[in-house]
Design an enzyme around this catalytic site. Structure first.
Site, mmCIF file in Angstrom:
data_model
loop_
_atom_site.group_PDB
_atom_site.id
_atom_site.type_symbol
_atom_site.label_atom_id
_atom_site.label_comp_id
_atom_site.label_asym_id
_atom_site.label_seq_id
_atom_site.Cartn_x
_atom_site.Cartn_y
_atom_site.Cartn_z
ATOM 1 N N VAL A 15 -29.172 11.782 -21.060
ATOM 2 C CA VAL A 15 -28.254 10.925 -21.810
ATOM 3 C C VAL A 15 -26.887 11.042 -21.163
ATOM 4 C CG1 VAL A 15 -29.470 10.884 -24.027
ATOM 5 C CG2 VAL A 15 -27.857 12.740 -23.542
ATOM 6 N N SER A 16 -26.096 9.978 -21.274
ATOM 7 C CA SER A 16 -24.822 9.906 -20.561
ATOM 8 C C SER A 16 -23.676 10.628 -21.251
ATOM 9 C CB SER A 16 -24.420 8.445 -20.359
ATOM 10 O OG SER A 16 -25.409 7.782 -19.620
ATOM 11 N N THR A 17 -23.706 10.692 -22.592
ATOM 12 C CA THR A 17 -22.585 11.304 -23.302
ATOM 13 C C THR A 17 -23.071 12.466 -24.149
ATOM 14 O OG1 THR A 17 -22.777 9.882 -25.245
ATOM 15 C CG2 THR A 17 -21.410 9.068 -23.432
ATOM 16 N N GLN B 115 -24.765 11.589 -27.561
ATOM 17 C CA GLN B 115 -26.112 11.024 -27.614
ATOM 18 C C GLN B 115 -27.147 12.127 -27.745
ATOM 19 O OE1 GLN B 115 -25.695 8.847 -23.877
ATOM 20 N NE2 GLN B 115 -25.936 6.926 -24.995
#
Length: 194
Positions: free
Chosen positions: A19-21, A24
């Site tokens: 996941v990017s952040t 998340q």
């Protein structure tokens, strides 16, 4: 354990989730990878797909042995671009590894999965060729308009001649000459050395 529609893996199933952040969650991906039969799942939490170095992915790739399959939830969890995915697939093929993407139903152990691999490779090559062709066309158009591509020069030809005379004939230091023309010593060195 069966993988995909009636396909048994020849090696282990190793999962990768990203996941990017930090806000998340990885739960959905973890659940899908466990249901698929992955014996280990590596992850990158809060790491953008645009990052070249992803510790979880690097660990997953190091863990894989010939015949193993890297299982991902979706292709966008793995690659930054078509070119990056194609490069990963090329490395997988060289190492005798497989890629399985659950959402897209891609499994490089199947004929259809191999077709997808070749399509990615062709798309990446097409993309590289387009970029190269557009770059060359842009440079040619700029030359035809009398423009010199790249960053503008800091020193004019007249300034370079004067600076070179000052350094060579008068013994001025590169640093002092650079200060006089308000450029870095490295810029001055390249100008008078050329």
């Amino acid at each position: 354990m069966m993988f995909g529609p009636q396909i048994a893996p020849s090696g282990r199933l190793i999962g990768y989730a990203r996941v990017s952040t930090k806000s998340q969650k990885l739960d959905l991906q973890h659940d899908a990878l466990r249901r698929a039969g992955c014996e280990r799942v590596f992850e990158d939490h809060g790491v953008s797909g645009a990052k070249a170095r992803r510790p979880g992915l690097d660990q997953a790739l190091a863990c894989l042995r010939e015949g193993d399959a890297l299982v991902i939830y979706k292709l966008d969890r793995l690659g930054r671009s078509v070119a990056h995915l194609a490069e990963l697939l090329r490395v997988f093929e060289e190492r005798g590894l497989h890629l399985c993407s659950l959402s897209e139903g891609i499994n490089t152990q199947t004929i259809g999965g191999k077709l997808v691999f070749h399509m990615f490779s062709a798309m990446a090559e097409f993309q590289r060729d387009l970029i190269r062709e557009n770059t060359l066309a842009g440079l040619e158009a700029a030359r035809e308009r009398g423009k010199r591509p790249g960053r503008p020069r800091k020193l004019t030809a007249r300034q370079v001649s004067a600076a070179a005379r000052s350094v060579r004939r008068n013994g001025a230091s590169i640093a002092a000459t650079a200060r006089r023309y308000d450029v870095s010593p490295a810029t001055m060195w390249r100008a008078v050395a050329g």
